[in-house]
Design a protein around this motif. Structure first.
Motif, PDB file in Angstrom:
ATOM      1  N   ARG A  57       0.836  -1.214   0.000  1.00  0.00           N
ATOM      2  CA  ARG A  57       0.000   0.000   0.000  1.00  0.00           C
ATOM      3  C   ARG A  57       0.865   1.256   0.000  1.00  0.00           C
ATOM      4  NH1 ARG A  57      -2.870  -3.083   3.654  1.00  0.00           N
ATOM      5  NH2 ARG A  57      -2.083  -1.862   5.420  1.00  0.00           N
ATOM      6  N   GLN A  60       2.218   1.681  -3.488  1.00  0.00           N
ATOM      7  CA  GLN A  60       1.166   2.141  -4.384  1.00  0.00           C
ATOM      8  C   GLN A  60       0.871   3.617  -4.158  1.00  0.00           C
ATOM      9  OE1 GLN A  60      -1.652  -0.914  -3.280  1.00  0.00           O
ATOM     10  NE2 GLN A  60      -1.342  -2.003  -5.221  1.00  0.00           N
ATOM     11  N   LYS A  61       0.851   4.034  -2.899  1.00  0.00           N
ATOM     12  CA  LYS A  61       0.603   5.437  -2.570  1.00  0.00           C
ATOM     13  C   LYS A  61       1.722   6.320  -3.118  1.00  0.00           C
ATOM     14  CE  LYS A  61      -0.255   8.458   1.380  1.00  0.00           C
ATOM     15  NZ  LYS A  61      -0.329   8.539   2.847  1.00  0.00           N
ATOM     16  N   PRO A  69       2.713   3.727 -12.472  1.00  0.00           N
ATOM     17  CA  PRO A  69       2.275   2.452 -11.901  1.00  0.00           C
ATOM     18  C   PRO A  69       3.265   1.987 -10.823  1.00  0.00           C
ATOM     19  CG  PRO A  69       2.305   2.345 -14.302  1.00  0.00           C
ATOM     20  CD  PRO A  69       2.980   3.617 -13.908  1.00  0.00           C
ATOM     21  N   TYR A  70       2.752   1.311  -9.795  1.00  0.00           N
ATOM     22  CA  TYR A  70       3.640   0.915  -8.704  1.00  0.00           C
ATOM     23  C   TYR A  70       4.698  -0.086  -9.158  1.00  0.00           C
ATOM     24  CZ  TYR A  70       1.289  -3.574  -7.869  1.00  0.00           C
ATOM     25  OH  TYR A  70       0.798  -4.846  -7.987  1.00  0.00           O
ATOM     26  N   GLN A  71       4.374  -0.935 -10.157  1.00  0.00           N
ATOM     27  CA  GLN A  71       5.381  -1.875 -10.642  1.00  0.00           C
ATOM     28  C   GLN A  71       6.562  -1.128 -11.262  1.00  0.00           C
ATOM     29  OE1 GLN A  71       2.144  -1.921 -11.605  1.00  0.00           O
ATOM     30  NE2 GLN A  71       1.328  -4.004 -11.656  1.00  0.00           N
TER      31      GLN A  71
END
Length: 94
Positions: A57, A60-61, A69-71
Motif C-alpha cells: 500500500r 502504491q501510494k 504504476p507501482y510496478q
C-alpha cells in the motif's frame, strides 16, 4: 509558449546566451542515447516477491503521487539499487 519553471528558464537562457551548444553529430548522439535507454528499460525477466500488504500500500501510494504504476516504481528502485545509485541509509539508534 507555456510558462517555464525556474530550471527550464535557466536552460533556455544558457542556450540563448551561447553557453550551451548543440552536439556536433546530433543523429549519432540521439541513436546512442536511444540504444542505451532501450537496453536500460528492456523488461526481459520476471520475478515474484512476497511483501507485506502494508509495504505494498505504501508503494502504491508513493507511485500514485509520482504519477506512475507501482510496478514501474518498484522496478526503478531495484534498478537504481543494482546500479549503485541508491544505497542503504544508516539509521542512528536512539
Amino acid at each position: 509558449m507555456s510558462k517555464l519553471d525556474a530550471e527550464e528558464k535557466e536552460i533556455l537562457d544558457a542556450f540563448e546566451s551561447g553557453a550551451i551548444k548543440r552536439v556536433k553529430n546530433r543523429a549519432r548522439e540521439i541513436a546512442h542515447h536511444r540504444k542505451a535507454a532501450e537496453a536500460t528499460f528492456r523488461k526481459d525477466s520476471r520475478i515474484n516477491v512476497r511483501i507485506s500488504s502494508r509495504d505494498l500500500r505504501a508503494l502504491q501510494k508513493r507511485a500514485l503521487s509520482e504519477g506512475m504504476p507501482y510496478q514501474t516504481l518498484v522496478s526503478s528502485v531495484l534498478h537504481k539499487y543494482a546500479e549503485g545509485q541508491l544505497t542503504e541509509r544508516k539509521v542512528s539508534k536512539r
